[in-house]
Design a protein around this motif. Sequence first.
Motif, PDB file in Angstrom:
ATOM      1  N   ASP A 199      40.683  49.489  32.357  1.00 38.84           N
ATOM      2  CA  ASP A 199      39.309  49.910  32.626  1.00 38.84           C
ATOM      3  C   ASP A 199      38.446  48.689  32.970  1.00 38.84           C
ATOM      4  O   ASP A 199      37.605  48.736  33.864  1.00 38.84           O
ATOM      5  CB  ASP A 199      38.747  50.621  31.391  1.00 38.84           C
ATOM      6  N   MET A 200      38.692  47.573  32.281  1.00 35.26           N
ATOM      7  CA  MET A 200      37.916  46.364  32.586  1.00 35.26           C
ATOM      8  C   MET A 200      38.313  45.782  33.933  1.00 35.26           C
ATOM      9  O   MET A 200      37.486  45.227  34.654  1.00 35.26           O
ATOM     10  CB  MET A 200      38.100  45.313  31.499  1.00 35.26           C
ATOM     11  N   ALA A 201      39.600  45.895  34.262  1.00 38.04           N
ATOM     12  CA  ALA A 201      40.036  45.401  35.573  1.00 38.04           C
ATOM     13  C   ALA A 201      39.355  46.213  36.675  1.00 38.04           C
ATOM     14  O   ALA A 201      38.909  45.653  37.690  1.00 38.04           O
ATOM     15  CB  ALA A 201      41.559  45.487  35.687  1.00 38.04           C
ATOM     16  N   SER A 202      39.218  47.527  36.467  1.00 41.95           N
ATOM     17  CA  SER A 202      38.537  48.363  37.475  1.00 41.95           C
ATOM     18  C   SER A 202      37.070  47.974  37.587  1.00 41.95           C
ATOM     19  O   SER A 202      36.528  47.871  38.689  1.00 41.95           O
ATOM     20  CB  SER A 202      38.606  49.841  37.101  1.00 41.95           C
ATOM     21  N   GLN A 203      36.436  47.747  36.429  1.00 43.10           N
ATOM     22  CA  GLN A 203      35.021  47.326  36.462  1.00 43.10           C
ATOM     23  C   GLN A 203      34.876  46.024  37.235  1.00 43.10           C
ATOM     24  O   GLN A 203      33.985  45.869  38.074  1.00 43.10           O
ATOM     25  CB  GLN A 203      34.507  47.055  35.052  1.00 43.10           C
ATOM     26  N   MET A 204      35.753  45.063  36.923  1.00 40.07           N
ATOM     27  CA  MET A 204      35.638  43.745  37.565  1.00 40.07           C
ATOM     28  C   MET A 204      35.880  43.845  39.074  1.00 40.07           C
ATOM     29  O   MET A 204      35.138  43.273  39.874  1.00 40.07           O
ATOM     30  CB  MET A 204      36.645  42.774  36.934  1.00 40.07           C
ATOM     31  N   SER A 205      36.916  44.594  39.458  1.00 40.69           N
ATOM     32  CA  SER A 205      37.212  44.698  40.896  1.00 40.69           C
ATOM     33  C   SER A 205      36.054  45.363  41.622  1.00 40.69           C
ATOM     34  O   SER A 205      35.728  44.985  42.758  1.00 40.69           O
ATOM     35  CB  SER A 205      38.502  45.487  41.120  1.00 40.69           C
ATOM     36  N   ALA A 206      35.418  46.351  40.985  1.00 43.65           N
ATOM     37  CA  ALA A 206      34.269  47.012  41.618  1.00 43.65           C
ATOM     38  C   ALA A 206      33.142  46.001  41.832  1.00 43.65           C
ATOM     39  O   ALA A 206      32.491  45.981  42.883  1.00 43.65           O
ATOM     40  CB  ALA A 206      33.791  48.181  40.758  1.00 43.65           C
TER      41      ALA A 206
END
Length: 309
Positions: free
Chosen positions: A91-98
């Motif tokens: 979930d944090m990886a998705s936030q960061m990539s966004a």
Amino acid sequence: MALLFISNMDEPEAWRRELAARIDGLDFRLWPETGPVEEIDFALVWKPKPGLLAGFPRLKLIQSLGMGVDHIFEDPELPAGVPVARIVDPDMASQMSAWVLLEVLRHHRMADAYAAQQRDHVWRMRGLPDASQTTVGIMGLGVLGADAARKLAHVGFRVTGWSRSAKSIEGVTCFHGGLGFVEFLAGADILVCLLPLTAETEAIINAETLAVLPEGAFVINCARGGHLVEEDLLAAIERGHVAGAALDVFRSEPLPDDHPFWDHPKIRVYPHVAAITNPRTAADQVADNYRRMVAGQPFLNLVDPARGY
Ligand code: NDP
Ligand code: OXD
């Protein structure tokens, strides 16, 4: 046996609730209400005060509340031999990539220039930049860097990455080590820093490395403020060699009120929000590590104290 929560950033009640739902009979203590120090086995921490953890003689695990662990290793009195684990959360990886996509695209599609045109009621097409001719170079190809690299490649950018060891990621040209660094930098029209902060990566974005970037490069730092020599960035922007920057992290946080970044027209400032630990999605792995501690099993997501990440 008790878990001690130490953070002035994270929401203790959300963590207490999420962990209590996963661990029967959890004894959750909130710093500074520790009770007897020898009852604390598990420390769940964000930026613990230096020397604080050394006061708990029975600690079996120091669990970071974030993906980074520099805030733990910077403690000169960190108890030797106590393992340190970090959060590794898709979930944090998705936030960061966004967030990385947002800032890459804002720069690439000239969002600031069009916002200024709108303010002045100017109808002017600036020409469509070609993503396939624009290289986004990502420093750090770990959990976060690799995810951002894949997503940027999917959008159509030419993507390169740099790491310590050799990597192979579909659609991404990978460089590694000291030998690959200059070639990597020389091609990066947009430089994204997603390295951990260690002795080797401290101040890695400096006058010398910025000078290797192509003329007009854009810098994005969403890892740690310590990676960037702030005055060197200001000088490179002043010279026109660097077009601007998007920064989520700073040497001093909160960013001091009189810091030149606040009012700089070519720098965008965010208050360390590119990716935020979410207790709902991260609690499973923390609870799992707690149960592993009780059962004497190997921990998840341990970091290597010698490497610092
Ligand atoms: P990982 O540990 O998964 O990946 C780190 C990457 O950096 C690896 O590819 C590693 O290489 C590379 N690396 C480390 N040291 C060097 C070096 N000396 N030279 C070249 N490459 C190096 O970290 P994550 O991707 O999970 O996170 C990165 C950082 O992002 C965190 O440490 C944290 O500081 C920051 N962060 C910031 C957030 C924010 O909101 N701004 C949120 C979350 C994290 P190799 O693969 O070869 O080991
Ligand atoms: C982290 C952060 O390391 O939020 O998780 O910076």
